[in-house]
Write a protein that holds these residues in place. Sequence first.
Motif, PDB file in Angstrom:
ATOM      1  N   LEU A 139      26.906  -8.311  20.407  1.00 36.97           N
ATOM      2  CA  LEU A 139      27.892  -8.650  19.381  1.00 36.97           C
ATOM      3  C   LEU A 139      27.615 -10.082  18.941  1.00 36.97           C
ATOM      4  CD1 LEU A 139      31.189  -7.233  20.982  1.00 36.97           C
ATOM      5  CD2 LEU A 139      29.404  -6.024  19.690  1.00 36.97           C
ATOM      6  N   PHE A 140      27.613 -10.319  17.634  1.00 37.44           N
ATOM      7  CA  PHE A 140      27.273 -11.663  17.171  1.00 37.44           C
ATOM      8  C   PHE A 140      28.197 -12.118  16.057  1.00 37.44           C
ATOM      9  CE2 PHE A 140      24.814  -8.887  14.372  1.00 37.44           C
ATOM     10  CZ  PHE A 140      25.038  -9.451  13.124  1.00 37.44           C
ATOM     11  N   CYS A 141      28.249 -13.423  15.888  1.00 34.73           N
ATOM     12  CA  CYS A 141      29.006 -14.048  14.813  1.00 34.73           C
ATOM     13  C   CYS A 141      28.179 -15.208  14.285  1.00 34.73           C
ATOM     14  CB  CYS A 141      30.355 -14.544  15.343  1.00 34.73           C
ATOM     15  SG  CYS A 141      31.339 -15.424  14.120  1.00 34.73           S
ATOM     16  N   GLY A 142      27.885 -15.206  12.988  1.00 36.35           N
ATOM     17  CA  GLY A 142      27.121 -16.295  12.399  1.00 36.35           C
ATOM     18  C   GLY A 142      25.642 -15.988  12.296  1.00 36.35           C
ATOM     19  N   TYR A 143      24.883 -17.016  11.966  1.00 40.94           N
ATOM     20  CA  TYR A 143      23.453 -16.887  11.730  1.00 40.94           C
ATOM     21  C   TYR A 143      22.658 -17.262  12.977  1.00 40.94           C
ATOM     22  CZ  TYR A 143      18.793 -18.054  10.049  1.00 40.94           C
ATOM     23  OH  TYR A 143      17.440 -18.136   9.903  1.00 40.94           O
ATOM     24  N   HIS A 144      21.665 -16.418  13.340  1.00 42.44           N
ATOM     25  CA  HIS A 144      20.894 -16.679  14.559  1.00 42.44           C
ATOM     26  C   HIS A 144      19.395 -16.434  14.400  1.00 42.44           C
ATOM     27  CE1 HIS A 144      24.763 -17.030  16.533  1.00 42.44           C
ATOM     28  NE2 HIS A 144      25.096 -15.854  16.028  1.00 42.44           N
ATOM     29  N   GLY A 145      18.876 -16.437  13.170  1.00 41.58           N
ATOM     30  CA  GLY A 145      17.438 -16.357  13.001  1.00 41.58           C
ATOM     31  C   GLY A 145      16.935 -15.082  12.357  1.00 41.58           C
ATOM     32  N   TRP A 146      15.630 -14.887  12.466  1.00 39.07           N
ATOM     33  CA  TRP A 146      14.958 -13.825  11.717  1.00 39.07           C
ATOM     34  C   TRP A 146      14.478 -12.669  12.595  1.00 39.07           C
ATOM     35  CZ3 TRP A 146       9.901 -12.691  13.040  1.00 39.07           C
ATOM     36  CH2 TRP A 146       9.241 -13.647  13.844  1.00 39.07           C
TER      37      TRP A 146
END
Length: 436
Positions: A139-146
Amino acid sequence: MTKSQELYKKAKNIIPGGTQLLSKRPEMFGVDNWPSYYSKAKGCEVWDLDNNKYKDFSYMGIGSNVLGYADDDINEAVKQSIDKSNMCTLNAPEEVELAEELCNIHPWADMVRYAKSGGESATISIRIARAKTKKDIVLFCGYHGWHDWYLASNLGDENNLEGHLLPGLSPAGVPKGLKGTSFPFTYNNKEEFDRLVSKYDGKIAAVIMEPLRNVYPEKGFLEHIRSITKEKGIVLIFDEISAGFRLCLGGSHLTLGVEPDIALFGKALSNGFPMAAIIGRKEVMQTAQDTFISSTYWTDRIGLVASLKTIKKFKENKVHIVLEKNGSRIQEGWKNLAAKHKLNISIMGIKPLSYFSFNYVNDKEIKTLFIQEMLELGFMSTTGYYASFAHTESDIKEYLDATDKVFEKLAVAIEAKNVENLIHTELCHSGFKRLT
């Protein structure tokens, strides 16, 4: 054509996309005006290929040069390390020194691994979390790369990354087998987070999020996530690549009072030299031994030395206090000048990472004209300001004086419905869209 325009035209034929980083593409600022390439940079000053000089009041190396460009102390330390050899069959002792320093700054952390970029560090942390929990879902929130683990969110629904990255971002090249392995939630939305935890209960390896970005967390939000992840045995990862070392010495979570299991650092950590760090609790980090995480250039010396010297300068100069002060002056300046010229803008972001937006239907045209006119006055500027220790009081005054003149011109053009006629380039493209 300028030398930069000629070179960029050539680059687009031999480099896919023209540049290595989306945030540095001239199209993001107005391709026919933006200087595109630099010959040298020092402090907050930048010289392009035609020897035009600008003051950078935009992104300062996309947030990496928090002490300024070509800082003498950092450069001297790096040059000495180069003379001793940047690479060797043996390990650089600074690996241990920096690990101890990072753990001293963050007493909850026990162990450290290194990489060279933020996206790499996020991917390493996800691998460790999955190895630790023997589960797959993130589960994630925001930007974390490509990387694949992140873009896999758009395999299930192409709109999943709408509020976190670029709307409609294609997951082309991401294995379809990763569908259903990562899901986004919105910052400050406990209910949405709880629904995901309930739906995928027992299958979640990690929660990764920026603890702070454009807005502060609502009371109890981070504490709630920490409580749930601890109760469920989920690894909590704080991505500090953007916010870290700007509000205090170390991660922004230190000011927020919530401790993760893993935290990621890059950008401001090493003031423009490639470096990233993954710090965490021993019981989680030791799992890196159970999977394969290894790369030759993660062991080079330059990033380690640059990071140690950067941390030393942060301590000696209380850099975070200067960043807060500079950001406050910029935000207050935007507010006062917009009121003076009756411009409708919104201001957001923590003080060291400040942003504003034009609240008009033709906002993209107005932004393009703003960038164009600020360049004419000698400032690389956009609607974002990344504070740097290199921005002096006189620099900030000059920038706000220039902004005053340009805001006046914008107000007249908006009133006359004449904005598009004043633009000498194609419109700037949209950038990253976030909800954090």
